[in-house]
Design an enzyme around this catalytic site. Structure first.
Site, mmCIF file in Angstrom:
data_model
loop_
_atom_site.group_PDB
_atom_site.id
_atom_site.type_symbol
_atom_site.label_atom_id
_atom_site.label_comp_id
_atom_site.label_asym_id
_atom_site.label_seq_id
_atom_site.Cartn_x
_atom_site.Cartn_y
_atom_site.Cartn_z
ATOM 1 N N ASP A 40 47.830 45.190 69.218
ATOM 2 C CA ASP A 40 48.753 44.203 69.782
ATOM 3 C C ASP A 40 48.316 42.846 69.256
ATOM 4 O O ASP A 40 47.204 42.389 69.560
ATOM 5 C CB ASP A 40 48.692 44.247 71.309
ATOM 6 N N ASN A 99 53.284 42.183 59.589
ATOM 7 C CA ASN A 99 54.723 42.376 59.744
ATOM 8 C C ASN A 99 55.221 42.107 61.161
ATOM 9 O O ASN A 99 56.380 41.743 61.347
ATOM 10 C CB ASN A 99 55.075 43.805 59.332
ATOM 11 N N SER A 104 60.447 34.669 55.792
ATOM 12 C CA SER A 104 61.903 34.722 55.748
ATOM 13 C C SER A 104 62.404 33.497 54.991
ATOM 14 O O SER A 104 61.764 32.435 55.025
ATOM 15 C CB SER A 104 62.478 34.712 57.167
ATOM 16 N N TYR A 133 62.032 30.531 65.689
ATOM 17 C CA TYR A 133 61.843 31.580 64.680
ATOM 18 C C TYR A 133 61.713 30.969 63.290
ATOM 19 O O TYR A 133 60.779 31.291 62.538
ATOM 20 C CB TYR A 133 63.001 32.569 64.708
ATOM 21 N N LYS A 139 58.226 30.824 60.765
ATOM 22 C CA LYS A 139 58.076 31.375 59.419
ATOM 23 C C LYS A 139 57.625 30.305 58.432
ATOM 24 O O LYS A 139 56.912 30.605 57.460
ATOM 25 C CB LYS A 139 59.380 32.030 58.970
ATOM 26 N N THR A 165 68.057 45.580 61.396
ATOM 27 C CA THR A 165 66.952 46.069 62.223
ATOM 28 C C THR A 165 67.248 45.739 63.684
ATOM 29 O O THR A 165 68.236 45.074 64.003
ATOM 30 C CB THR A 165 65.631 45.388 61.814
#
Length: 243
Positions: free
Chosen positions: A63, A90, A143, A166, A170, A201
């Site tokens: 984790d 990932n 990303s 988000y 990145k 996904t």
């Protein structure tokens, strides 16, 4: 590393792009893949599925929010394999659906804890094992949404995707890539960021135009770079992505 079995750890590997990275590393490159995941049942199921395909795969509970689980994973890898050749960071989350001005600090902290600090925790813990490799590789899943250059261009196809936490997480992952790559240039360890593209996904509600298998291509390529390959860069499967 010809002739030597390679050991790879992929975080968030029980599904989606992470699972496809593990599948391609094991199936196409003969790498022994360790599937890092929080949920033991899902992790074991994913590893079992890969083994049924003839891939050397094993579940490792990890984790990225939990220092102890990361340390235990590192201890397990050291005890069984003695080193780590490939680390693919990932694991990540996407939580926001609000514009930047309506966001809140609690959400930003939660996103950064997984997407940025999780990468840092895991990389730091696994570095002693990567240093024992004849040619370590670290791949951080980023990303194009983290590209400041692209986001500054009104013509960027995702310019309207104003997801502060988000996207900026990145960007921060890319910064980690640059600084770790600079520190490790003399250690036979290459560090790069991979852009998987917009993939179907769970994170995207399966709305992406690319498959998880396609999203894994750049990361697998970076994870298996030859000794003269690049370090400290940001790439998709077609080539460099601007910072």
């Amino acid at each position: 590393m010809a002739g030597l079995e390679r050991i790879a750890l992929v975080t968030g590997a029980n599904k989606g792009i992470g699972l496809e990275i593990a599948r391609q590393l094991g199936g196409q490159h003969g790498v022994t893949v360790l599937l890092g995941a929080r949920d033991e049942a899902r992790g074991q199921e994913a590893a079992g599925g890969l083994r049924a395909e003839g891939i050397a795969a094993e579940f490792v509970r990890l984790d990225v929010l939990d220092h102890q689980s990361i340390d235990r994973a590192a201890e397990f890898i050291e005890g069984k394999y003695g080193r780590l050749d490939i680390l693919v960071n990932n694991a990540g989350i996407f939580l926001e659906e609000k514009p930047p001005s309506e966001n809140d600090v609690a959400t930003l902290l939660q996103v950064y804890d997984t997407n940025v600090f999780g990468v840092f925790r895991t990389t730091q813990a696994m570095l002693p094992l990567l240093r024992k490799s004849a040619g370590g590789r670290i791949v951080n899943m980023s990303s194009s949404l983290g590209s400041l250059t692209l986001n500054s261009d009104s013509g960027f196809e995702l310019a309207s995707f104003l997801v502060l936490g988000y996207n900026s997480s990145k960007t921060a992952v890319n910064a980690l890539t640059v600084f770790f790559a600079n520190e490790l240039r003399g250690a036979r360890i290459k560090v790069n960021s991979a852009d998987p593209g917009y993939c179907a996904t769970d994170m995207t509600g399966h709305a992406g135009s690319r498959s998880p298998a396609q999203g894994a291509i750049a990361a697998v390529r970076l994870a298996t770079l030859p000794p003269d390959g690049p370090t400290g860069g940001f790439y998709n499967e077609e080539g460099p992505v601007p910072w």
